[in-house]
Design a protein around this motif. Structure first.
Motif, PDB file in Angstrom:
ATOM      1  N   ILE A 262       0.740  -1.242  -0.002  1.00  0.00           N
ATOM      2  CA  ILE A 262       0.075  -0.119  -0.111  1.00  0.00           C
ATOM      3  C   ILE A 262       0.703   1.177  -0.071  1.00  0.00           C
ATOM      4  O   ILE A 262       0.455   2.265  -0.818  1.00  0.00           O
ATOM      5  N   ALA A 263       1.794   1.093   0.859  1.00  0.00           N
ATOM      6  CA  ALA A 263       2.881   2.496   1.068  1.00  0.00           C
ATOM      7  C   ALA A 263       3.494   2.584  -0.198  1.00  0.00           C
ATOM      8  O   ALA A 263       3.662   3.857  -0.628  1.00  0.00           O
ATOM      9  N   ALA A 264       3.997   1.692  -0.764  1.00  0.00           N
ATOM     10  CA  ALA A 264       4.715   1.782  -1.968  1.00  0.00           C
ATOM     11  C   ALA A 264       3.744   2.202  -3.173  1.00  0.00           C
ATOM     12  O   ALA A 264       4.412   3.153  -4.083  1.00  0.00           O
ATOM     13  N   ALA A 265       2.844   1.736  -3.264  1.00  0.00           N
ATOM     14  CA  ALA A 265       1.700   2.171  -4.376  1.00  0.00           C
ATOM     15  C   ALA A 265       1.409   3.472  -4.259  1.00  0.00           C
ATOM     16  O   ALA A 265       1.359   4.131  -5.262  1.00  0.00           O
ATOM     17  N   GLU A 266       1.163   4.040  -2.913  1.00  0.00           N
ATOM     18  CA  GLU A 266       0.420   5.423  -2.755  1.00  0.00           C
ATOM     19  C   GLU A 266       1.766   6.365  -3.180  1.00  0.00           C
ATOM     20  O   GLU A 266       1.567   7.577  -3.725  1.00  0.00           O
ATOM     21  N   ASP A 267       3.069   6.146  -2.582  1.00  0.00           N
ATOM     22  CA  ASP A 267       4.092   7.059  -2.854  1.00  0.00           C
ATOM     23  C   ASP A 267       4.112   7.066  -4.526  1.00  0.00           C
ATOM     24  O   ASP A 267       4.640   8.207  -4.848  1.00  0.00           O
ATOM     25  N   PHE A 268       3.859   6.097  -5.032  1.00  0.00           N
ATOM     26  CA  PHE A 268       4.198   6.036  -6.697  1.00  0.00           C
ATOM     27  C   PHE A 268       3.118   6.860  -7.370  1.00  0.00           C
ATOM     28  O   PHE A 268       3.502   7.506  -8.343  1.00  0.00           O
ATOM     29  N   VAL A 269       2.007   6.502  -7.095  1.00  0.00           N
ATOM     30  CA  VAL A 269       0.778   7.053  -8.019  1.00  0.00           C
ATOM     31  C   VAL A 269       0.015   8.148  -7.253  1.00  0.00           C
ATOM     32  O   VAL A 269      -1.107   8.729  -8.039  1.00  0.00           O
ATOM     33  N   HIS A 270      -0.070   8.117  -6.013  1.00  0.00           N
ATOM     34  CA  HIS A 270      -0.907   9.169  -5.121  1.00  0.00           C
ATOM     35  C   HIS A 270      -2.257   9.177  -5.445  1.00  0.00           C
ATOM     36  O   HIS A 270      -3.005  10.171  -5.953  1.00  0.00           O
ATOM     37  N   VAL A 271      -3.016   8.015  -5.011  1.00  0.00           N
ATOM     38  CA  VAL A 271      -4.522   7.943  -5.603  1.00  0.00           C
ATOM     39  C   VAL A 271      -5.243   7.880  -4.052  1.00  0.00           C
ATOM     40  O   VAL A 271      -6.377   7.728  -4.259  1.00  0.00           O
ATOM     41  N   GLY A 272      -4.751   7.977  -2.923  1.00  0.00           N
ATOM     42  CA  GLY A 272      -5.442   8.151  -1.882  1.00  0.00           C
ATOM     43  C   GLY A 272      -5.576   6.975  -0.998  1.00  0.00           C
ATOM     44  O   GLY A 272      -6.584   6.957  -0.074  1.00  0.00           O
ATOM     45  N   TYR A 273      -4.637   5.888  -1.211  1.00  0.00           N
ATOM     46  CA  TYR A 273      -4.687   4.649  -0.419  1.00  0.00           C
ATOM     47  C   TYR A 273      -4.495   4.896   1.320  1.00  0.00           C
ATOM     48  O   TYR A 273      -3.632   5.659   1.426  1.00  0.00           O
ATOM     49  N   PRO A 274      -5.357   4.413   2.048  1.00  0.00           N
ATOM     50  CA  PRO A 274      -4.820   4.614   3.431  1.00  0.00           C
ATOM     51  C   PRO A 274      -3.641   3.984   4.065  1.00  0.00           C
ATOM     52  O   PRO A 274      -3.602   2.701   4.054  1.00  0.00           O
TER      53      PRO A 274
END
Length: 489
Positions: A262-274
């Motif tokens: 989750i953290a890796a994806a959020e840092d990459f695409v910034h879609v608002g994952y918790p």
């Protein structure tokens, strides 16, 4: 009368006679991009690289290699993750990337004929304006080709409801090791004889080379919604997956990501994952509006019963695609967490998800290597990503051993060593764990029926019995190890 013998023409000279100069690579620098697939830790150097543009040229290449007794390694877009397209020493690497023909849509049969070099995503881009789409959608669909999808029987985030590649291909034209053409499958509901199409799909280039295929198209659903469910506990998220399926609900997609992913994806695409969540589920529902409303209400109830802490609904396409973008970008995103990572692929019964994820966490601690989990939860297809640094002595070997133990765990609970990435060269030893010598011998007999001289993609997918004997693997059957009381080393 004595006659001078005609000098033997080498395989490269023979290929040069039938291929344009730009379609035959022989210099080391020009062949370097072909020395591996997505599993870059395993590399090789081919004798040469052939890049034909037509099925006739592919047949000519295969016929020449057969006459010269030279092995052939078929290759698609090179996005595979098991080393299936790694060149074998002395082999001709046969790239199908230039066979990119795509016919007009056959509306009568609701299908489309494409060449093996066509990108997966390009098919739905062409058909969507007509209200149709091609269902299998691997995370690499922006780059991966249909030929490679057939070789590995790829799936993607929507395979839970719509099936893998094997469920969405109607027919194929295949060339055998001699370059002779075979027509397999049918546009009719069934084809005569054995179901050879299902044998070819997933055979990793060992049985033949696909030069075109007829793909099933499906109508675009009337409506689609996506639920994002965040949990504070991985086990609860995993149990919610089983509960949704047990309730008779079949989502179009049901994906899971743990905190690291989750953290890796959020840092990459910034879609608002918790970021604070231990795990998230992405549950997509499609169909008519009434059906979706009923299923959505039931899914939300199940998620609350399993302790969901944050529940979001994406109804508009922009938000839905953004949330899927994070999931599909998870593999490259995790690459930002460590210099290297090793992507595994195994399947388990989904009722064992919570148990297996807990054991993967234990193995991660045992080896001292972080593991990010992002996978097709609905059908139990796991993709643990093992983080390591190849520059640290011994870490790559540790990562490989950790991966092997994860695959053995999958088999022990009643699963398999691969869901969609194939065996390639990566999982040859794990095949010795999954199958008995008798079963492996049968696989070799199937290979020999199609390719008696073993010229197509040698050394891939099916290990030799000698290799397994040397490995001394304990074979697993019906989800149980023999002599379970003995300690495993």
């Amino acid at each position: 009368m004595n006659r001078a013998k005609t000098p033997q023409v080498g395989v490269i000279e023979a290929l040069a006679a039938v291929l344009p100069a730009e379609a035959l690579l022989t210099e080391p620098e020009s062949m370097r991009p072909y020395e591996c697939d997505g599993l870059s830790a395993l590399r090789g150097t081919p004798r040469c690289v052939a890049l034909p543009e037509t099925a006739e040229a592919v047949a000519a290449v295969l016929a020449i290699c057969h006459r010269h007794g030279v092995a052939v390694v078929p290759r698609g877009a090179g996005t595979g993750l098991s080393g299936g397209a790694r060149p074998s020493t002395g082999a001709v690497l046969l790239s199908l990337a230039r066979l990119r023909d795509m016919d007009a849509i056959d509306f009568a049969n609701v299908c489309i004929r494409v060449g093996p070099g066509v990108r997966n995503l390009a098919i739905s881009q062409k058909t969507r304006p007509h209200g149709l789409f091609y269902a299998p959608d691997p995370s690499s669909q922006i780059a991966c080709s249909i030929g490679g999808n057939l070789a590995e029987n790829s799936g993607g985030v929507h395979c839970l409801k719509y099936g893998l590649t094997t469920h969405n291909v109607l027919a194929a034209e295949v060339l055998d090791a001699r370059g002779e053409r075979l027509e397999i499958g049918s546009l009719a509901p069934d084809s005569p004889g054995y179901n050879l199409l299902s044998l070819i799909i997933g055979s990793e280039g060992l049985l033949g080379v696909v030069t075109s295929c007829q793909l099933r198209l499906l109508p675009v659903p009337e409506e689609t919604v996506l639920l994002l469910a965040a949990f504070g506990d991985v086990g609860r998220a995993a149990d919610a997956v089983s509960a949704i399926i047990a309730a008779g609900i079949l989502p179009a997609g049901l994906e899971m990501m743990d905190r690291l992913a989750i953290a890796a994806a959020e840092d990459f695409v910034h879609v608002g994952y918790p970021r604070e969540a231990a795990a998230i589920l992405l549950c997509e529902l499609d169909g008519d509006a009434q059906e979706i409303a009923a299923d959505q209400a039931r899914v939300e109830t199940i998620l609350r019963e399993h302790g969901v802490e944050d529940l979001r609904l994406a109804r508009d396409e922009a938000t839905r695609l953004a949330l899927w973008k994070g999931r599909k970008a998870a593999f490259p995103a995790v690459g930002r967490l460590a210099p290297d990572y090793y992507c595994m692929d195994g399947t388990i019964p989904r009722v064992r998800l919570a148990e297996v994820l807990a054991q993967i966490a234990e193995l991660s601690r045992k080896f001292g290597l972080p593991v990010a989990n992002v996978f097709h939860a609905g059908d139990g297809n796991l993709h643990p990503l093992i983080l390591y640094d190849a520059n640290v002595e011994g870490q790559q070997q540790q990562a490989e051993q950790l991966g092997a133990e994860i695959l053995e765990l999958c088999v022990r609970v009643g699963g398999t060593i691969t869901g969609e990435h194939g065996v390639g060269v990566e999982k040859l030893d794990s095949m010795c764990v999954q199958f008995t010598p008798e079963e492996l011998a049968q696989l070799h007999r199937i290979k020999a029926a199609f390719d008696p001289e073993g010229r197509l993609n040698p050394g891939k997918a099916v290990p030799t019995l000698h290799r397994c004997a040397e490995l001394g693997a304990m074979h697993v059957h019906a989800g149980s190890l023999p002599f379970p009381e003995l300690e495993r080393f």
